[in-house]
Design a protein around this motif. Structure first.
Motif, PDB file in Angstrom:
ATOM      1  N   LEU A  26       0.836  -1.216   0.000  1.00  0.00           N
ATOM      2  CA  LEU A  26       0.000   0.000   0.000  1.00  0.00           C
ATOM      3  C   LEU A  26       0.861   1.252   0.000  1.00  0.00           C
ATOM      4  CD1 LEU A  26      -2.919   1.076   0.104  1.00  0.00           C
ATOM      5  CD2 LEU A  26      -2.736   1.116   2.579  1.00  0.00           C
ATOM      6  N   TRP A  27       1.933   1.248   0.813  1.00  0.00           N
ATOM      7  CA  TRP A  27       2.813   2.424   0.877  1.00  0.00           C
ATOM      8  C   TRP A  27       3.483   2.665  -0.469  1.00  0.00           C
ATOM      9  CZ3 TRP A  27      -0.143   2.779   4.295  1.00  0.00           C
ATOM     10  CH2 TRP A  27       0.043   2.767   5.676  1.00  0.00           C
ATOM     11  N   LEU A  28       3.888   1.562  -1.139  1.00  0.00           N
ATOM     12  CA  LEU A  28       4.558   1.725  -2.435  1.00  0.00           C
ATOM     13  C   LEU A  28       3.591   2.303  -3.469  1.00  0.00           C
ATOM     14  CD1 LEU A  28       6.795  -1.480  -2.546  1.00  0.00           C
ATOM     15  CD2 LEU A  28       7.536   0.892  -2.222  1.00  0.00           C
ATOM     16  N   ILE A  29       2.345   1.814  -3.454  1.00  0.00           N
ATOM     17  CA  ILE A  29       1.347   2.345  -4.404  1.00  0.00           C
ATOM     18  C   ILE A  29       1.074   3.819  -4.103  1.00  0.00           C
ATOM     19  CG2 ILE A  29      -1.085   2.211  -5.133  1.00  0.00           C
ATOM     20  CD1 ILE A  29      -0.891  -0.838  -4.606  1.00  0.00           C
ATOM     21  N   LEU A  30       0.804   4.114  -2.824  1.00  0.00           N
ATOM     22  CA  LEU A  30       0.500   5.498  -2.453  1.00  0.00           C
ATOM     23  C   LEU A  30       1.719   6.402  -2.650  1.00  0.00           C
ATOM     24  CD1 LEU A  30      -1.682   5.023   0.782  1.00  0.00           C
ATOM     25  CD2 LEU A  30      -2.462   5.609  -1.512  1.00  0.00           C
ATOM     26  N   GLY A  31       2.893   5.848  -2.359  1.00  0.00           N
ATOM     27  CA  GLY A  31       4.134   6.609  -2.545  1.00  0.00           C
ATOM     28  C   GLY A  31       4.324   6.978  -4.014  1.00  0.00           C
ATOM     29  N   ALA A  32       4.053   6.009  -4.916  1.00  0.00           N
ATOM     30  CA  ALA A  32       4.177   6.275  -6.352  1.00  0.00           C
ATOM     31  C   ALA A  32       3.186   7.372  -6.759  1.00  0.00           C
ATOM     32  CB  ALA A  32       3.918   5.001  -7.143  1.00  0.00           C
ATOM     33  N   ALA A  61       1.599  19.684   1.363  1.00  0.00           N
ATOM     34  CA  ALA A  61       0.821  18.492   1.708  1.00  0.00           C
ATOM     35  C   ALA A  61       1.537  17.214   1.284  1.00  0.00           C
ATOM     36  CB  ALA A  61      -0.557  18.563   1.059  1.00  0.00           C
ATOM     37  N   VAL A  62       2.024  17.200   0.040  1.00  0.00           N
ATOM     38  CA  VAL A  62       2.632  15.962  -0.473  1.00  0.00           C
ATOM     39  C   VAL A  62       3.990  15.711   0.190  1.00  0.00           C
ATOM     40  CG1 VAL A  62       3.827  16.883  -2.521  1.00  0.00           C
ATOM     41  CG2 VAL A  62       2.929  14.561  -2.548  1.00  0.00           C
ATOM     42  N   THR A  63       4.678  16.776   0.589  1.00  0.00           N
ATOM     43  CA  THR A  63       5.963  16.580   1.278  1.00  0.00           C
ATOM     44  C   THR A  63       5.722  15.874   2.612  1.00  0.00           C
ATOM     45  OG1 THR A  63       6.800  18.578   0.250  1.00  0.00           O
ATOM     46  CG2 THR A  63       8.024  17.754   2.144  1.00  0.00           C
ATOM     47  N   MET A  64       4.714  16.361   3.342  1.00  0.00           N
ATOM     48  CA  MET A  64       4.383  15.703   4.621  1.00  0.00           C
ATOM     49  C   MET A  64       4.012  14.239   4.381  1.00  0.00           C
ATOM     50  SD  MET A  64       1.580  16.855   7.428  1.00  0.00           S
ATOM     51  CE  MET A  64       0.124  16.584   6.476  1.00  0.00           C
ATOM     52  N   PHE A  65       3.228  14.025   3.334  1.00  0.00           N
ATOM     53  CA  PHE A  65       2.780  12.669   3.027  1.00  0.00           C
ATOM     54  C   PHE A  65       3.960  11.758   2.692  1.00  0.00           C
ATOM     55  CE2 PHE A  65       1.488   9.718  -0.401  1.00  0.00           C
ATOM     56  CZ  PHE A  65       0.579   8.942   0.306  1.00  0.00           C
ATOM     57  N   LEU A  66       4.836  12.237   1.805  1.00  0.00           N
ATOM     58  CA  LEU A  66       5.950  11.388   1.371  1.00  0.00           C
ATOM     59  C   LEU A  66       6.951  11.136   2.500  1.00  0.00           C
ATOM     60  CD1 LEU A  66       6.573  12.692  -2.265  1.00  0.00           C
ATOM     61  CD2 LEU A  66       5.667  10.466  -1.593  1.00  0.00           C
ATOM     62  N   VAL A  67       7.172  12.158   3.342  1.00  0.00           N
ATOM     63  CA  VAL A  67       8.074  11.962   4.486  1.00  0.00           C
ATOM     64  C   VAL A  67       7.534  10.834   5.384  1.00  0.00           C
ATOM     65  CG1 VAL A  67       8.881  13.023   6.647  1.00  0.00           C
ATOM     66  CG2 VAL A  67       9.086  14.270   4.490  1.00  0.00           C
TER      67      VAL A  67
ATOM     68  N   MET B 171       0.248  10.501   7.472  1.00  0.00           N
ATOM     69  CA  MET B 171       0.122  10.067   6.086  1.00  0.00           C
ATOM     70  C   MET B 171      -1.344  10.247   5.646  1.00  0.00           C
ATOM     71  SD  MET B 171       1.261   6.415   4.597  1.00  0.00           S
ATOM     72  CE  MET B 171       2.529   6.217   5.807  1.00  0.00           C
ATOM     73  N   ALA B 172      -2.254   9.852   6.536  1.00  0.00           N
ATOM     74  CA  ALA B 172      -3.682  10.009   6.238  1.00  0.00           C
ATOM     75  C   ALA B 172      -4.037  11.487   6.108  1.00  0.00           C
ATOM     76  CB  ALA B 172      -4.522   9.350   7.340  1.00  0.00           C
ATOM     77  N   VAL B 173      -3.449  12.311   6.984  1.00  0.00           N
ATOM     78  CA  VAL B 173      -3.695  13.759   6.912  1.00  0.00           C
ATOM     79  C   VAL B 173      -3.209  14.297   5.556  1.00  0.00           C
ATOM     80  CG1 VAL B 173      -2.972  16.002   7.843  1.00  0.00           C
ATOM     81  CG2 VAL B 173      -3.664  14.188   9.403  1.00  0.00           C
ATOM     82  N   GLY B 174      -1.984  13.894   5.184  1.00  0.00           N
ATOM     83  CA  GLY B 174      -1.410  14.336   3.906  1.00  0.00           C
ATOM     84  C   GLY B 174      -2.284  13.927   2.734  1.00  0.00           C
ATOM     85  N   LEU B 175      -2.760  12.680   2.786  1.00  0.00           N
ATOM     86  CA  LEU B 175      -3.608  12.166   1.707  1.00  0.00           C
ATOM     87  C   LEU B 175      -4.910  12.968   1.619  1.00  0.00           C
ATOM     88  CD1 LEU B 175      -3.347   9.884  -0.328  1.00  0.00           C
ATOM     89  CD2 LEU B 175      -4.504   8.369   1.280  1.00  0.00           C
ATOM     90  N   GLY B 176      -5.480  13.278   2.780  1.00  0.00           N
ATOM     91  CA  GLY B 176      -6.708  14.079   2.803  1.00  0.00           C
ATOM     92  C   GLY B 176      -6.484  15.458   2.199  1.00  0.00           C
ATOM     93  N   LEU B 177      -5.358  16.077   2.561  1.00  0.00           N
ATOM     94  CA  LEU B 177      -5.037  17.412   2.021  1.00  0.00           C
ATOM     95  C   LEU B 177      -4.819  17.338   0.508  1.00  0.00           C
ATOM     96  CD1 LEU B 177      -2.517  18.747   4.736  1.00  0.00           C
ATOM     97  CD2 LEU B 177      -4.963  19.207   4.570  1.00  0.00           C
ATOM     98  N   LEU B 438      -7.977  11.382   7.738  1.00  0.00           N
ATOM     99  CA  LEU B 438      -8.071  11.681   6.306  1.00  0.00           C
ATOM    100  C   LEU B 438      -9.267  12.598   6.038  1.00  0.00           C
ATOM    101  CD1 LEU B 438      -7.588   9.187   3.389  1.00  0.00           C
ATOM    102  CD2 LEU B 438      -9.406  10.848   3.307  1.00  0.00           C
ATOM    103  N   MET B 439     -10.404  12.239   6.623  1.00  0.00           N
ATOM    104  CA  MET B 439     -11.607  13.018   6.323  1.00  0.00           C
ATOM    105  C   MET B 439     -11.529  14.426   6.897  1.00  0.00           C
ATOM    106  SD  MET B 439     -15.494  11.859   6.422  1.00  0.00           S
ATOM    107  CE  MET B 439     -16.374  12.894   7.535  1.00  0.00           C
ATOM    108  N   LEU B 440     -11.018  14.514   8.116  1.00  0.00           N
ATOM    109  CA  LEU B 440     -10.903  15.829   8.748  1.00  0.00           C
ATOM    110  C   LEU B 440      -9.962  16.729   7.947  1.00  0.00           C
ATOM    111  CD1 LEU B 440     -12.502  16.254  11.291  1.00  0.00           C
ATOM    112  CD2 LEU B 440     -10.408  16.194  12.593  1.00  0.00           C
ATOM    113  N   ALA B 441      -8.842  16.142   7.500  1.00  0.00           N
ATOM    114  CA  ALA B 441      -7.885  16.917   6.701  1.00  0.00           C
ATOM    115  C   ALA B 441      -8.536  17.377   5.404  1.00  0.00           C
ATOM    116  CB  ALA B 441      -6.649  16.068   6.405  1.00  0.00           C
ATOM    117  N   PHE B 442      -9.319  16.484   4.793  1.00  0.00           N
ATOM    118  CA  PHE B 442      -9.992  16.840   3.541  1.00  0.00           C
ATOM    119  C   PHE B 442     -10.935  18.027   3.747  1.00  0.00           C
ATOM    120  CE2 PHE B 442     -13.473  16.471   0.500  1.00  0.00           C
ATOM    121  CZ  PHE B 442     -12.802  16.356  -0.698  1.00  0.00           C
ATOM    122  N   VAL B 443     -11.660  18.007   4.860  1.00  0.00           N
ATOM    123  CA  VAL B 443     -12.645  19.068   5.122  1.00  0.00           C
ATOM    124  C   VAL B 443     -11.960  20.379   5.521  1.00  0.00           C
ATOM    125  CG1 VAL B 443     -14.576  19.727   6.609  1.00  0.00           C
ATOM    126  CG2 VAL B 443     -14.450  17.422   5.723  1.00  0.00           C
ATOM    127  N   ILE B 444     -10.885  20.262   6.311  1.00  0.00           N
ATOM    128  CA  ILE B 444     -10.201  21.476   6.801  1.00  0.00           C
ATOM    129  C   ILE B 444      -9.325  22.108   5.711  1.00  0.00           C
ATOM    130  CG2 ILE B 444      -8.388  22.242   8.411  1.00  0.00           C
ATOM    131  CD1 ILE B 444      -9.557  20.525  10.526  1.00  0.00           C
TER     132      ILE B 444
END
Lengths: 174, 508
Positions: A26-32, A61-67, B171-177, B438-444
């Motif tokens: 899942l991380w690899l898919i989301l990371g890609a 946002a994506v930087t936080m996510f990827l980190v 990660m969920a927060v980032g994905l929501g954003l 994820l949902m909270l980040a999406f809304v905020i």
């Protein structure tokens, strides 16, 4: 909701309990997906008329996510190196795939055959897979689901549902 | 509009036949769905949320709030009768509630849960009325740096309280954003992440996210679970009357639970769940005569937590109505409902939309009253739902989820997102990742982006600018304390444990 609480009443031993391998995939898919997103975000303007541009927030946002993805991938790698790899148990239930298949069938076919027909089909399929009832009950359930929802939503609530290429729907009949 | 005239106008609006009918429908449907194990308040709200779109703002929002309160109450019914919590905030009620059922006191437990919910709902609405005005006046001083600090506070504090690993929550927060940035950027008019697809121009709809990660994920969990059926206990109407002793013991617990819940509701995160645990611990700790009964059917163990989760339902309305910030998943959905109806909650909400504000307050109170009046006599009907065959239940919920999502914008692309979010939500549950984050980040996200951009402009490139704003600085300090203190305490207790004589004995 706490994660333990979020799990709900589904935590029985025969159910699929994925662990580090599923997490890794899942991380690899989301990371890609994150890398594609980052590459696209970097093409957006970073400044527009003296204000932060449309690309600034996505990059943050994506930087936080990827980190976070990298941190968890590193954690999994370290755990594997130390022999602390979580193995989990069970396997993905085919019933789950069937429900997802039904949803996918709706997406793909609703434009062709319309809401009524696809709902009859999905209901018939799900009652065959999940229930043990006589065929006539399945047909009644499927017809009620198809005609009932079409009538309720299209006629009473005014939601325009797809009638497909052949224009099959309660609204067309009335 | 002063408090009395506001409340009068609110009740007048709620007692409009159409609005009242929608409130009753919301409460009943919420209870029906809440009784079913697996579909919690957010799932119930998410699935039924699109049904409110065709109504006017007052009726639609009250219906959604009714679904929330009803599903919370429904969750406790199956927790008490079957020991199977219908939703997360009913888990604690199973401890003593189910024990009471085994002792033949199911009726009393259900009655105390209903009365406690009503008492807590009343306390919460009263407090909400009292604090909303002064807080709105205070919040009127907020500008973009304060909103930026508050958004950061909500997301960071949630990450500490959501459970699981911080990295996966972020990660969920980032994905929501990230999901929230797809489509036309309202600030600059730039297309973002549409990849030339017209379907992505309008962005991802909140309905697809909410119904997908909560509703569809719950359906998938329901599909993979074994078909479990349990004998349902009979609850005669006369058994619903608690004894004098039970009333005496549960009444103070209801008030304590209601207050604990309300205060917990002011904190971002799973306030309803946390408040039930907190209330249970408080009741157990302060009980003198009946401490030994906890875990074996203590009435306080039902009254406190059941009141607490309803108190929290009122408490979470404060940040939503006063600041326009959702602190948990149900209020995130409510905020989406506000947006769909073209209403913006926040510091000026009370002044710009006084009738709607007081209609919501009166609606919350009336919903609690309806729950009390209808739910006890109908408890047999609700529990009979647990006998619905899984194939029919699953199919019905799936089809409602699909139509509801499609109906939001008449877009099949939203159903595609529903499918994707359903798969993601299922894996998030399985891997212990916070869906709420994820949902909270999406809304905020829209508020966060707007306030970030405006703060950058105001600061003229000075990163320390936000620290010169007293309110924003206070919020950031509180956030830092909440983030750092648990880590320091954990290190401290670990160090203390390693230095203790017992540790040396263990080591030797």
């Amino acid at each position: 909701m706490s994660e333990a609480a979020e799990q709900g009443p589904g935590g029985e031993s025969e159910e699929w309990q994925p662990a580090d391998r599923a997490r890794l995939v899942l991380w690899l898919i989301l990371g890609a997906a994150g890398i594609v997103y980052l590459a696209t975000a970097l093409q957006l303007p970073m400044e527009q008329r003296g204000r932060p541009g449309a690309g600034v927030f996505p990059v943050v946002a994506v930087t936080m996510f990827l980190v976070c993805v990298v941190i968890d991938l590193a954690r999994i790698a370290v755990a594997r190196g130390r022999g602390q790899w979580e193995r989990g148990g069970g396997r993905l239930a085919w019933q789950v795939l069937f429900v997802l298949g039904a949803l996918l069938a709706y997406v793909v076919l609703v434009g062709v055959v319309g809401h009524l027909v696809i709902t009859v089909g999905i209901t018939a399929g799900l009652t065959i897979v999940f229930g043990r009832r006589p065929w006539w009950q399945m047909i009644i359930a499927a017809l009620i689901a198809g005609v009932g929802t079409d009538y309720l939503f299209a006629e009473l609530l005014g939601v325009r549902l797809e009638s497909g290429l052949f224009e099959i729907g309660v609204t067309e009949w009335i | 509009m002063d408090l009395n005239s506001g409340l009068g106008a609110g009740f007048a609006a709620v007692f409009d036949p159409m609005v009242l009918a929608m409130l009753v429908v919301g409460v009943l449907v919420g209870t029906l769905v809440g009784v079913l194990p697996g579909i919690g308040p957010v799932g119930a709200m998410a699935i039924l949320f699109p049904l409110s779109f065709s109504l006017d703002a007052g009726a639609g929002l009250i219906m959604v709030a009714g679904i929330y309160l009803g599903s919370q109450y429904g969750g406790s019914t199956s927790a008490i009768l079957l020991g199977v919590p219908g939703e997360a905030s009913s888990v604690v009620s199973t401890i003593d509630g189910y024990e009471m059922t085994k002792r033949g006191r199911a009726g009393a437990a259900l009655a105390v849960a209903a009365i406690g919910s009503f008492v807590a709902g009343t306390i919460a609405v009263l407090l909400l009325m009292l604090v909303s005005g002064p807080l709105s006046d205070f919040a009127a001083q907020f500008a973009s740096p304060e909103y930026l600090a508050l958004s950061v506070f909500a997301l960071l504090v949630l990450s500490r309280l959501a459970g699981g690993k911080i990295s996966t929550t972020f990660m969920a927060v980032g994905l929501g954003l990230m999901l929230a940035t797809i489509g036309l950027d309202a600030n600059s008019g730039t297309m973002r992440f549409t990849f030339g697809l017209d379907e992505l121009v309008r962005g991802v709809n909140i309905t697809s996210i909410a119904v997908g990660i909560f509703g569809i994920a719950e359906i998938l969990l329901l599909a993979e679970g074994a078909d479990r059926s349990q004998a349902l206990p009979k609850v005669p109407f006369r058994s619903l009357l608690p004894t004098r002793s039970e009333i005496g013991r549960s009444t103070p617990a209801m008030f304590r639970g209601g207050l604990i819940g309300f205060v917990m509701g002011l904190i971002p995160g799973p306030s309803a769940v946390v408040s039930t645990y907190a209330s249970y611990m408080v009741e157990k700790r302060i009980s003198r005569k009946h401490k030994g009964e906890f875990g074996k059917g203590a009435i306080e163990g039902v009254a406190g937590p059941e009141s607490a989760n309803n108190g929290a339902a009122g408490g979470v309305m404060v940040p939503l109505l006063v600041l326009g910030l959702p602190f948990n998943a149900p209020t995130a959905l409510l905020l989406a409902g506000f947006t769909i109806h073209g209403v913006t909650p926040g510091p000026t909400f009370m002044d710009t939309e006084p009738v709607l504000f007081w209609t919501i307050i009166a609606g919350l109170y009336t919903a609690n009253l309806v729950l009390l009046i209808l739910n006890l006599p109908l408890v047999g009907l609700f529990t009979s739902l647990l006998r619905i065959p899984r194939d029919l239940l699953l199919t019905a919920v799936l089809i409602i989820a699909i139509i509801g999502t499609f109906a939001a914008r008449n877009s099949i692309a939203d159903v595609v997102w529903l499918l994707l979010m359903g798969v993601l939500g299922y894996f998030m549950v399985k891997l212990g990742i916070s869906r709420v984050a994820l949902m909270l980040a999406f809304v905020i996200a829209p508020l966060l982006e707007r306030s970030l951009n405006q703060t950058v402009v105001l600061s003229q490139g000075d990163p320390a600018y936000i620290l010169t704003r007293p309110i924003a600085l206070t919020v950031l300090i509180v956030t830092a304390v909440i983030m750092i203190v648990p880590i320091v305490l954990r290190r401290w207790s670990a160090t203390a444990a390693s230095k203790s004589p017992l540790a040396e004995v263990d080591a030797s």
